[in-house]
Design a protein around this motif. Structure first.
Motif, PDB file in Angstrom:
ATOM      1  N   ASP A 268       9.898  -4.894  -2.309  1.00  0.00           N
ATOM      2  CA  ASP A 268      11.033  -4.689  -3.200  1.00  0.00           C
ATOM      3  C   ASP A 268      11.825  -3.463  -2.753  1.00  0.00           C
ATOM      4  O   ASP A 268      11.507  -2.817  -1.753  1.00  0.00           O
ATOM      5  CB  ASP A 268      10.571  -4.559  -4.660  1.00  0.00           C
ATOM      6  CG  ASP A 268       9.613  -3.394  -4.883  1.00  0.00           C
ATOM      7  OD1 ASP A 268       9.588  -2.462  -4.040  1.00  0.00           O
ATOM      8  OD2 ASP A 268       8.896  -3.403  -5.901  1.00  0.00           O
ATOM      9  N   LEU A 269      12.877  -3.132  -3.505  1.00  0.00           N
ATOM     10  CA  LEU A 269      13.765  -2.055  -3.105  1.00  0.00           C
ATOM     11  C   LEU A 269      13.041  -0.713  -3.047  1.00  0.00           C
ATOM     12  O   LEU A 269      13.199   0.055  -2.082  1.00  0.00           O
ATOM     13  CB  LEU A 269      14.948  -1.965  -4.074  1.00  0.00           C
ATOM     14  CG  LEU A 269      16.000  -0.897  -3.765  1.00  0.00           C
ATOM     15  CD1 LEU A 269      16.606  -1.123  -2.381  1.00  0.00           C
ATOM     16  CD2 LEU A 269      17.101  -0.898  -4.826  1.00  0.00           C
ATOM     17  N   LEU A 412      -0.354   0.900 -13.144  1.00  0.00           N
ATOM     18  CA  LEU A 412      -1.812   0.918 -12.982  1.00  0.00           C
ATOM     19  C   LEU A 412      -2.506   0.715 -14.320  1.00  0.00           C
ATOM     20  O   LEU A 412      -1.976   1.098 -15.378  1.00  0.00           O
ATOM     21  CB  LEU A 412      -2.256   2.231 -12.352  1.00  0.00           C
ATOM     22  CG  LEU A 412      -1.873   2.422 -10.880  1.00  0.00           C
ATOM     23  CD1 LEU A 412      -2.034   3.866 -10.467  1.00  0.00           C
ATOM     24  CD2 LEU A 412      -2.709   1.520  -9.997  1.00  0.00           C
ATOM     25  N   ARG A 413      -3.708   0.133 -14.248  1.00  0.00           N
ATOM     26  CA  ARG A 413      -4.491  -0.131 -15.459  1.00  0.00           C
ATOM     27  C   ARG A 413      -5.940   0.243 -15.210  1.00  0.00           C
ATOM     28  O   ARG A 413      -6.386   0.365 -14.063  1.00  0.00           O
ATOM     29  CB  ARG A 413      -4.416  -1.617 -15.837  1.00  0.00           C
ATOM     30  CG  ARG A 413      -3.035  -2.124 -16.178  1.00  0.00           C
ATOM     31  CD  ARG A 413      -3.119  -3.383 -17.020  1.00  0.00           C
ATOM     32  NE  ARG A 413      -3.792  -4.473 -16.341  1.00  0.00           N
ATOM     33  CZ  ARG A 413      -3.190  -5.578 -15.907  1.00  0.00           C
ATOM     34  NH1 ARG A 413      -1.884  -5.708 -16.056  1.00  0.00           N
ATOM     35  NH2 ARG A 413      -3.880  -6.540 -15.326  1.00  0.00           N
ATOM     36  N   GLY A 414      -6.675   0.425 -16.305  1.00  0.00           N
ATOM     37  CA  GLY A 414      -8.095   0.676 -16.191  1.00  0.00           C
ATOM     38  C   GLY A 414      -8.786  -0.466 -15.463  1.00  0.00           C
ATOM     39  O   GLY A 414      -8.522  -1.641 -15.720  1.00  0.00           O
ATOM     40  N   GLY A 415      -9.699  -0.119 -14.552  1.00  0.00           N
ATOM     41  CA  GLY A 415     -10.381  -1.135 -13.757  1.00  0.00           C
ATOM     42  C   GLY A 415      -9.806  -1.303 -12.370  1.00  0.00           C
ATOM     43  O   GLY A 415     -10.447  -1.898 -11.498  1.00  0.00           O
ATOM     44  N   LEU A 445       6.523   6.845  -3.228  1.00  0.00           N
ATOM     45  CA  LEU A 445       5.412   6.736  -2.286  1.00  0.00           C
ATOM     46  C   LEU A 445       4.654   5.435  -2.536  1.00  0.00           C
ATOM     47  O   LEU A 445       4.547   4.980  -3.677  1.00  0.00           O
ATOM     48  CB  LEU A 445       4.448   7.909  -2.443  1.00  0.00           C
ATOM     49  CG  LEU A 445       5.045   9.302  -2.200  1.00  0.00           C
ATOM     50  CD1 LEU A 445       4.098  10.353  -2.742  1.00  0.00           C
ATOM     51  CD2 LEU A 445       5.302   9.508  -0.711  1.00  0.00           C
ATOM     52  N   PRO A 446       4.128   4.820  -1.486  1.00  0.00           N
ATOM     53  CA  PRO A 446       3.328   3.610  -1.690  1.00  0.00           C
ATOM     54  C   PRO A 446       1.953   3.943  -2.259  1.00  0.00           C
ATOM     55  O   PRO A 446       1.373   4.988  -1.942  1.00  0.00           O
ATOM     56  CB  PRO A 446       3.215   3.019  -0.280  1.00  0.00           C
ATOM     57  CG  PRO A 446       3.354   4.193   0.632  1.00  0.00           C
ATOM     58  CD  PRO A 446       4.291   5.147  -0.066  1.00  0.00           C
ATOM     59  N   PHE A 457       0.196  -3.655  -3.461  1.00  0.00           N
ATOM     60  CA  PHE A 457       0.969  -2.456  -3.160  1.00  0.00           C
ATOM     61  C   PHE A 457       2.044  -2.273  -4.217  1.00  0.00           C
ATOM     62  O   PHE A 457       2.713  -3.230  -4.620  1.00  0.00           O
ATOM     63  CB  PHE A 457       1.639  -2.551  -1.789  1.00  0.00           C
ATOM     64  CG  PHE A 457       0.875  -1.897  -0.682  1.00  0.00           C
ATOM     65  CD1 PHE A 457       0.919  -0.521  -0.503  1.00  0.00           C
ATOM     66  CD2 PHE A 457       0.112  -2.667   0.191  1.00  0.00           C
ATOM     67  CE1 PHE A 457       0.218   0.074   0.519  1.00  0.00           C
ATOM     68  CE2 PHE A 457      -0.581  -2.059   1.231  1.00  0.00           C
ATOM     69  CZ  PHE A 457      -0.530  -0.697   1.395  1.00  0.00           C
ATOM     70  N   ARG A 458       2.248  -1.038  -4.659  1.00  0.00           N
ATOM     71  CA  ARG A 458       3.372  -0.684  -5.518  1.00  0.00           C
ATOM     72  C   ARG A 458       3.860   0.697  -5.094  1.00  0.00           C
ATOM     73  O   ARG A 458       3.343   1.289  -4.138  1.00  0.00           O
ATOM     74  CB  ARG A 458       2.982  -0.703  -6.997  1.00  0.00           C
ATOM     75  CG  ARG A 458       2.695  -2.096  -7.510  1.00  0.00           C
ATOM     76  CD  ARG A 458       2.589  -2.160  -9.010  1.00  0.00           C
ATOM     77  NE  ARG A 458       2.280  -3.516  -9.433  1.00  0.00           N
ATOM     78  CZ  ARG A 458       1.953  -3.838 -10.669  1.00  0.00           C
ATOM     79  NH1 ARG A 458       1.920  -2.897 -11.605  1.00  0.00           N
ATOM     80  NH2 ARG A 458       1.692  -5.087 -10.988  1.00  0.00           N
TER      81      ARG A 458
END
Length: 465
Positions: A268-269, A412-415, A445-446, A457-458
């Motif tokens: 993505d952008l 992000l999430r728990g786990g 940043l990735p 990846f985010r």
């Protein structure tokens, strides 16, 4: 007199315009007449066993007569399906869709002259939804392949088939789009479909899609519909892909595909900015299978593949299309972006494993905490049981996410299991603390992490100190 002249000129202009418009439309009659004899109707029958309940004898006497038939032994129930196909050689080889003949115990082919033949299934390929069958006949009319790579959006195309059992029906339209990525039920994505607005309905499956030269440029495979009929969204398998698949089915009854051994996602952008790209394009490598061709070539998670064997990768769906069509054993060059720099590596393409399985699912877990640091994340070491379950040997486990902080904004999430921050690998808690401490402020940043067994990846942006 002037008024009459004006009316005459106006009428003449209308007639000339209508004539010019008519001359601009394509003529389909010869194309359909010349090619229809090589299009066939396919009926397949699968015998499925019906299930019956088997009660002990002492209870049968209490069953009313009207229900006693339910206790009879299981029986074979025929299930019929209908499709289309087309002859590709005079000795009786016919192309159709896999789903037309899948599981069939009997396949019958009907020609335009009403002759019927029992067909033998030579080979099928689920991934491309193609099948090759054969009838015992000679000197049959047959079709020629065209080059689907030359198709342009807006170009006229014609379909011939048996929609709803209406034999040898013709329909026409234009190419709406090229290279559509539509994963199948197994989440495989090896076909860059041709999208058209040709009226395709149940029964057209496996039939040919012609260009205006009368050459087969596609095999009609599926439609998008809410009613069960055509709404102008139909998809065909490109002839360029089909020819290779059919040749392999004829030669060895199976299809061998190229394999790279990576898990990928779109760019993505924000990810493009973080990775040093001017605009979003390419396939982001989220995971590399150990020992796979990509691993041996030095491709790592976080690389963005922009070109494979000379073919541009504009989005993630382009990569499996191209890799799948590459002959196993071929040595090809791969262009990629790594940490903002261009690199080229050489990879020897492998063979896609036939027993390839999907990754499993996991549930998120972990106690909450009130401390989050710069990222707003409470992390800990990964329990050994979880490492064994998901096959991970490094990273940190997210136990809690503080709302409004960078980790939460990144999704992000728990786990989740964090494996990379920025361009640095996170092996354990010590690595995590060091990397977080050195991360720059206010810069995309990735971040790479595993969720439910899937690598992702985010981008994350650190709050100003």
């Amino acid at each position: 007199m002037l008024k009459r002249c004006s009316q005459f000129v106006f009428t003449l202009c209308l007639l000339l315009s209508a004539s010019a418009f008519a001359r601009g439309l394509p003529e389909f009659t010869d194309l359909i007449a010349d090619n229809s004899p090589a299009v066939v109707k396919i009926n397949s029958v699968e015998h499925r066993q019906t299930s019956r309940r088997n009660l002990p004898p002492q209870y049968r006497q209490d069953i009313p007569d009207i229900f006693r038939h339910l206790l009879e032994p299981p029986q074979q129930r025929p299930v019929a399906s209908l499709g289309s196909g087309f002859i590709i050689s005079g000795d009786g080889y016919i192309v159709t869709n896999n789903h037309v003949v899948d599981g069939a115990d009997q396949v019958t082919v009907t020609l335009t002259d009403r002759r019927e033949f029992d067909a033998k299934v030579i080979g099928t390929d689920v991934s491309s939804d193609l099948a090759l069958i054969k009838i015992d006949a000679e000197d049959l009319p047959h079709l020629k392949w065209g080059n689907s790579d030359d198709l342009k959006v807006g170009e006229w195309v014609v379909a011939i088939g048996s929609p709803f059992g209406l034999d040898y029906s013709a329909s026409a339209g234009i190419v709406s789009a090229m290279g559509r990525s539509i994963p199948n039920e197994s989440r495989e994505n090896y076909v860059p479909f041709i999208q058209t607005d040709v009226a395709i309905n149940p029964g057209n499956s496996g039939g040919p899609l012609f260009n205006m030269d009368g050459r087969v440029v596609g095999i009609n495979s599926q439609i998008y519909t809410r009613s069960g009929g055509s709404i102008g969204l139909s998809f065909a398998i490109p002839a360029s892909l089909a020819q290779d698949v059919i040749a392999q089915l004829k030669e060895k009854g199976r299809v061998d595909r190229g394999w790279l051994g990576v898990g990928i996602q779109d760019v993505d952008l924000n990810m493009a900015k973080a990775m040093g790209l001017k605009k979003p394009h390419g396939a982001l490598v989220a995971q590399v299978e150990s020992g796979a061709p990509a691993d041996q070539a030095g491709i790592v998670a976080g690389d963005i593949i922009t070109r494979f064997d000379g073919h541009k990768i504009l989005e993630q769906g382009d990569l499996p299309h191209i890799v799948g069509r590459t002959s196993p054993g071929s040595e090809v060059s791969v262009d990629l972006m790594r940490k903002g720099e261009h690199k080229t590596v050489s990879v020897t393409v492998g063979t896609l494993p036939s027993d390839d399985t999907e990754m499993g699912q996991a549930s998120s877990a972990g106690p909450a905490s009130n401390v989050g640091g710069r990222l707003g994340l409470v992390v800990g070491e990964i329990p050994d049981a979880l490492k064994q379950r998901w096959g991970v040997d490094s990273g940190v486990l997210v136990k809690d996410v503080v709302p409004g902080k960078p980790g939460a904004k990144a999704g992000l999430r728990g786990g989740d299991i964090i494996a990379q921050l920025g361009f640095e690998k996170v092996g354990d808690l010590k690595d995590y603390r060091k990397v977080v401490k050195d991360l720059p402020d206010n810069e995309l940043l990735p971040i790479r992490f595993f969720r439910a067994g899937q690598p992702t990846f985010r981008t994350i942006e650190i709050d100003k100190k």
